[in-house]
Design a protein around this motif. Structure first.
Motif, mmCIF file in Angstrom:
data_model
loop_
_atom_site.group_PDB
_atom_site.id
_atom_site.type_symbol
_atom_site.label_atom_id
_atom_site.label_comp_id
_atom_site.label_asym_id
_atom_site.label_seq_id
_atom_site.Cartn_x
_atom_site.Cartn_y
_atom_site.Cartn_z
ATOM 1 N N THR A 263 -0.513 -3.070 -6.506
ATOM 2 C CA THR A 263 -1.099 -3.075 -5.166
ATOM 3 C C THR A 263 -2.498 -3.676 -5.207
ATOM 4 O O THR A 263 -2.859 -4.500 -4.358
ATOM 5 C CB THR A 263 -1.129 -1.644 -4.606
ATOM 6 O OG1 THR A 263 0.200 -1.123 -4.642
ATOM 7 C CG2 THR A 263 -1.649 -1.615 -3.187
ATOM 8 N N THR B 147 0.839 -1.203 0.000
ATOM 9 C CA THR B 147 0.000 0.000 0.000
ATOM 10 C C THR B 147 0.870 1.248 0.000
ATOM 11 O O THR B 147 0.590 2.219 -0.702
ATOM 12 C CB THR B 147 -0.917 -0.009 1.239
ATOM 13 O OG1 THR B 147 -1.621 -1.248 1.246
ATOM 14 C CG2 THR B 147 -1.896 1.137 1.216
ATOM 15 N N LEU C 262 0.311 1.100 -8.630
ATOM 16 C CA LEU C 262 -1.078 1.080 -8.152
ATOM 17 C C LEU C 262 -1.748 -0.224 -8.573
ATOM 18 O O LEU C 262 -2.417 -0.897 -7.782
ATOM 19 C CB LEU C 262 -1.833 2.288 -8.719
ATOM 20 C CG LEU C 262 -3.292 2.391 -8.283
ATOM 21 C CD1 LEU C 262 -3.391 2.569 -6.771
ATOM 22 C CD2 LEU C 262 -3.987 3.535 -9.005
ATOM 23 N N ALA D 67 1.982 2.125 -3.423
ATOM 24 C CA ALA D 67 0.972 2.361 -4.455
ATOM 25 C C ALA D 67 1.184 3.673 -5.192
ATOM 26 O O ALA D 67 0.782 3.830 -6.329
ATOM 27 C CB ALA D 67 -0.421 2.327 -3.836
#
Lengths: 680, 338
Positions: A603, A182, A600, A185
């Motif tokens: 993730t 995260t 992103l 990301a």
């Protein structure tokens, strides 16, 4: 309280224990530091330990694992206070930022791990023998689920204990990955910032700790996972009543539990920022958490060494009548190959870590150039185990693929002897390739070319496996229930891992690829293809044998079809940005590289994989009680364990069997693999 | 026979398709050094081989799953085929030959990246937690925090690490080499494309590993000469004119900034803002006043008086040439931070 379900009681006490532990930790921290710090490291550690102890107390009362953990905490305190006492006598500082000083934590950790074994009861029989007291020859477990939380000598119970702990650690390691995934990301620091403060670490340090622990927790969980499969299945395949050394088997499992506690404790004690490789001099400078990491791996190594010894002895001595070497199930071959490595190579990582521990504690300059030491030496010792270790992880999984494929294709395994020998070939060549992790390390340059040759040789026996699997599928009558889906997924994913390997082996291309996200993608492919997919296949496949019930087929398919595409996105994406300049083990990346969107997507893919595993875990526990009954030969296998009703009785086969044919002669009319003593 | 023909055609189609696709996507960053060429050449051969092997396994697998799928209601077993020794030998020997060829090519392409030009310009590179410093002995030994390189001329970088292992990597140059404490490692590169790049540390080196980057600027020889002369002159002037405080600030910018802030925020080390003359609580519980003696001692031997709440830093000032004089400059600079 008696009317409340034990799990709810446990969870309630978990919260109570965690709060009490937090309070105790805060108090101790205040006593030493004279200021109140709500993110105090010891408060976190005590919160975890007290929570776990209270949880297990609520679940099963004060025996088994509960008693083990209590002993571990008391042993750790005793060991640490002993060192603190010596320091007092010597006039040295008594306390550190983590309550105790580093030497106190190290001895405390070691004493704590050994105390756990005494508390849980894993050494009780040996202790009785030493005192000359009798013990029963045949172990007997009470029926019910409580036996899984204490020492059992039944290989099937131990196999399930290993598997469940492996799943637990996979969840913890996966959770760590989700946290730092995260953070990645987007470029820049999102929440693990420099101002972030927890357990004496700022955000960047916490990122490194989580990333490093993700690696080692997953490795330990893999070692426990393969031990689970081998423990449960190998004696059944051989027709043995149990493993050759049942007490050592229990010891091997239970030593892994305090090892896991030690590993996890490192995150509270300042963490460490070296990655799972722990290279000095960086690891000489890391906080106390580094020592807990070293100690945890050191102790977990005993589990692996002794487990390997047990598998080899069992295979050599306890095969059914008529089971010659080339009539053994292929998974047994793979298990022996794996065990040969873990029996003989694990010592080297233990040694490497021990040397750094001594350098930190006693000032011995093994890897300190100012004292004549050599930092590169560590890398040789480390990789001498840690490369073969990769084959420890994947050989049993590849064995599961070869074992299950004929059942679902309804055809013999193509080239059985070649597949069997390829496992041994991989294991042996695997010992000669370690320095390919060091092409850029500054080791002697002339070593690079021979290690390139030896490394590329691994491709040959690996290729034999792929070709044999494809030839097995060819002209079969292929069935695709959930275990087979994971077998096929495993083949494809392992192929991706296998094909992305040789560019790392040829030195010149590796100069670019080394230490990038390409490597991260490559080894996640090999580990998922060689371990994770086959591990899930094995669980779906042997679940009915262990429980007499099937796991839900629909949710199994959801698990597979959610995990597989997400995983492809994840690792191909990793390789893609790795080639373009994304380094390994970084908390942040240059926005100018233009990787934000890819990260992103990675993730999101990571979270989808986690969701699929969550579905699996729910399915696993739900099906134990509510799954469709499956007491017969669900997969129409020829293997001996499926010729008797499920679940397997305590001492395995009621009647001994004799091997009268080849293991995988599907399609040969009138042939059979085993004949039981009570049959005509 | 029909199955084999169809699969054979599909394998070729899939292999060509896979390679074309990967090639069209463009896998590698810009090629900016002479040494990158043999690496990219080998890489391309490997991508071709990978595409073919991928097709060779996946096509018959998928074909089998479609064509040889169990028909509904058919619970019989398949044809009893145990193996084929000729095939097994073939798929052992042929891959063996292929990997030996690749090992040979790997050694060849490695040799190409290691070609030595005896007239290579030497640049001393120092890596430390967490930054890079470049020294140009051919131009009076001035130091720079940017790596300027002339195009089409081989440079020999002599790599040195002050604390832990680092790794020198410019993705566009391809080649990577670790910096090992206690020894000097070598890295030869001939930049071939004018442009701005970055050296990024590739071996984890602690908390701020991600930020251990420095600009790499490749310019033509004339521009390089101008830059180097300017730097040389500027370095000499700065040395002559600078006040102790300015010299201290320059040292701070190079060596200290990564851990010690001058605006009051805590980093891996305590902030320097308002430090001088104030009380400092140490890890062993005692308190000292941050006077000249304390500051001098703390810079000289960072492990000796650790501030409460911080880990001892392993920075060794002597190794980067920070002696008593330079420490004096730093202390003078710290005094200005009120």
């Amino acid at each position: 309280m008696t009317n409340i379900k034990p799990v709810w009681r446990g969870l309630f006490l978990l919260v109570v224990g965690a709060l009490i532990g937090y309070g105790v930790g805060l108090g101790l921290d205040f006593a030493v530091q004279k200021t109140v710090s709500y993110q105090a490291p010891v408060a976190g550690l005590f919160s975890l330990l007290f929570g776990a102890i209270f949880f297990f107390f609520g679940l099963i009362g004060y025996h088994g694992v509960t008693k083990g953990l209590v002993f571990q905490v008391l042993g750790t305190l005793a060991g640490a206070l002993f060192v603190t006492g010596i320091r007092a006598a010597m006039g040295l500082g008594l306390w550190g930022p983590f309550l105790f000083t580093e030497p106190a934590w190290v001895l405390g950790g070691l004493v704590g791990a050994l105390s756990f074994l005494a508390g849980v009861g894993a050494v009780t029989d040996w202790w009785k023998w030493a005192l000359g007291e009798p013990t029963s020859d045949h172990h007997h477990d009470e029926p019910g689920w409580e036996k899984y939380f204490g020492v059992s000598l039944d290989h099937k119970v131990i196999g399930i204990q290993y598997t469940v702990v492996a799943l637990l650690l996979i969840s913890v390691g996966g959770l760590f990955a989700l946290i730092f995934r995260t953070e990645l990301a987007a470029s820049g620091l999102q929440f693990l910032t420099r101002e972030f403060k927890l357990f004496d670490q700022n955000g960047l340090q916490m990122y490194n700790s989580l990333m490093s622990l993700h690696g080692m927790i997953m490795i330990v969980s893999i070692l426990l996972g393969i031990a689970g499969i081998m423990n449960y299945v190998v004696p059944l395949l051989l027709g043995a009543q149990d493993m050759a050394f049942p007490r050592m088997n229990a010891f091997s499992f239970w030593i892994a539990v305090p090892a896991a506690v030690l590993l996890l404790s490192s995150i509270f004690l300042g963490g460490f920022d070296t990655g799972w490789t722990g290279y000095p001099p960086l690891s000489v400078r890391a906080p106390v958490g580094m020592q807990m990491f070293f100690l945890g791996v050191f102790v977990a190594g005993w589990s692996s060494i002794l487990g390997g010894l047990n598998i080899i002895a069992t295979t050599l001595r306890m095969r059914a009548k008529g089971m010659t070497a080339f009539r053994m199930p292929i998974l047994v071959w793979a298990s022996v190959a794996t065990s040969l490595i873990s029996l003989t190579a694990t010592q080297l990582i233990g040694l490497a870590f021990q040397l750094v521990m001594f350098q930190r504690l006693l000032g011995m300059g093994f890897f300190d150039p100012d004292k004549g030491g050599n930092p590169v030496l560590f890398q040789h010792l480390f990789w001498f185990y840690s490369h073969p270790a990769v084959y420890v992880f994947v050989l049993p999984g590849l064995g599961v693929i070869s074992e299950l494929l004929p059942v679902f294709v309804r055809k013999p395994l193509f080239g059985y002897k070649w597949v069997a020998m390829s496992s041994l070939g991989i294991a042996l060549v695997g010992f000669l390739v370690w320095a390919h992790h060091m092409f850029t390390s500054g080791m002697n340059e002339y070593l690079r070319v021979p290690f390139m040759y030896s490394t590329l040789l691994v491709a040959v026996p690996t290729g034999v496996k792929f070709f044999s699997w494809v030839a097995t599928l060819w002209k079969g009558k292929i069935r695709t229930p959930v275990p087979m889906l994971f077998v096929l997924g495993g083949i494809v994913v392992f192929l991706m891992g296998g094909l992305s390997g040789p560019p790392n082996a040829t030195v010149s291309t590796d100069l670019h690829l080394h230490d990038t996200y390409f490597i991260v993608g490559h080894f996640h492919d090999t580990i998922f293809g060689g371990f994770v997919f086959p591990f899930f296949a094995a669980i779906y496949y042997w679940f009915p044998k262990a429980s007499g019930r099937r796991m839900n087929e629909f949710w199994g398919k959801v698990h597979f079809w959610l995990m597989t595409p997400s995983f492809f996105v994840l690792t191909l994406g990793m390789m893609r940005i790795g080639l373009l300049g994304m380094r390994r083990r970084i908390a942040d990346y240059d926005p100018a590289l233009g990787f934000d969107l890819t990260h992103l997507v990675l993730t999101i893919a990571g979270f989808l994989i986690a969701l699929s595993v969550l579905i699996f875990i729910i399915n696993f526990f739900h099906s134990m009680k509510n799954g469709e009954k499956a007491e017969g030969n669900v997969w129409e296998s020829r293997s001996p364990e499926w010729q008797v009703p499920s679940p397997m009785p305590m001492h395995n086969y009621e009647h001994e069997f004799e091997v009268v044919g080849e293991p995988y002669d599907y399609g040969l009319a009138g042939s059979r693999y085993v004949k039981f003593a009570n049959e005509k | 026979m029909r199955h084999y023909v169809i699969v054979g055609i599909l394998v070729i189609v899939a292999a060509v398709g896979t390679y074309t696709g990967l090639h069209a996507v463009g896998l590698m960053p810009v090629e900016a050094s002479v040494q990158a060429a043999p690496i990219d050449w080998l890489w391309n051969l490997e991508v071709i081989t990978i595409s073919f092997l991928f097709a060779l396994i996946i096509v018959p697998m998928v074909y089998s799953l479609v064509v040889f799928r169990r028909k509904k209601g058919d619970n019989t077993d398949a044809e009893h085929i145990e193996g084929n020794t000729t095939l097994e030998i073939a798929w052992t020997i042929i891959p063996l030959i292929v990997v030996v060829i690749f090992a040979y090519l790997g050694a060849y392409s490695l040799g190409e990246t290691r070609r030595v030009d005896p007239n290579a310009m030497i640049v001393k590179v120092t890596g430390f937690q967490w930054g890079w410093q470049f020294e140009y002995p051919a131009y009076g030994g001035f130091k720079s925090d940017k790596l300027y390189l002339p195009a089409d001329k081989q440079v020999l970088l002599q790599l040195q690490a002050l604390d832990v292992i680092h790794s020198f990597w410019v993705p566009e140059f391809r080649v990577k080499q670790d910096l090992v404490p206690g020894r000097i490692t070598e890295y030869r590169i001939t930049p071939s494309l004018i442009g701005d790049y970055k050296v990024r540390c590739a071996e984890i080196c602690g908390t701020s590993h991600a930020y251990m980057e420095a600009p790499v600027v490749v310019v033509d020889q004339a521009a390089f000469d101008t830059w180097a002369k300017d730097q040389q002159v500027a370095a000499a002037q700065a040395e002559a004119n600078a006040t102790p405080e300015q010299k201290g600030e320059k040292l701070y910018q190079t060596y200290c900034k990564a851990c010690h802030s001058i605006n009051g925020t805590a980093g891996n080390g305590p902030t320097w803002l308002g430090l001088f003359g104030h009380e400092v609580e140490l890890a062993d519980g005692t308190t000292v006043t941050a006077d000249e003696a304390y500051l001098t001692q703390s810079i000289k031997e960072p492990q000796s008086q650790v501030v409460q709440g911080y880990s001892p830093m392993a920075f060794n000032p002597a190794a980067v040439g920070i002696g008593d004089t330079e420490i004096g400059y730093l202390v003078a600079y710290i005094k200005t931070l009120k």
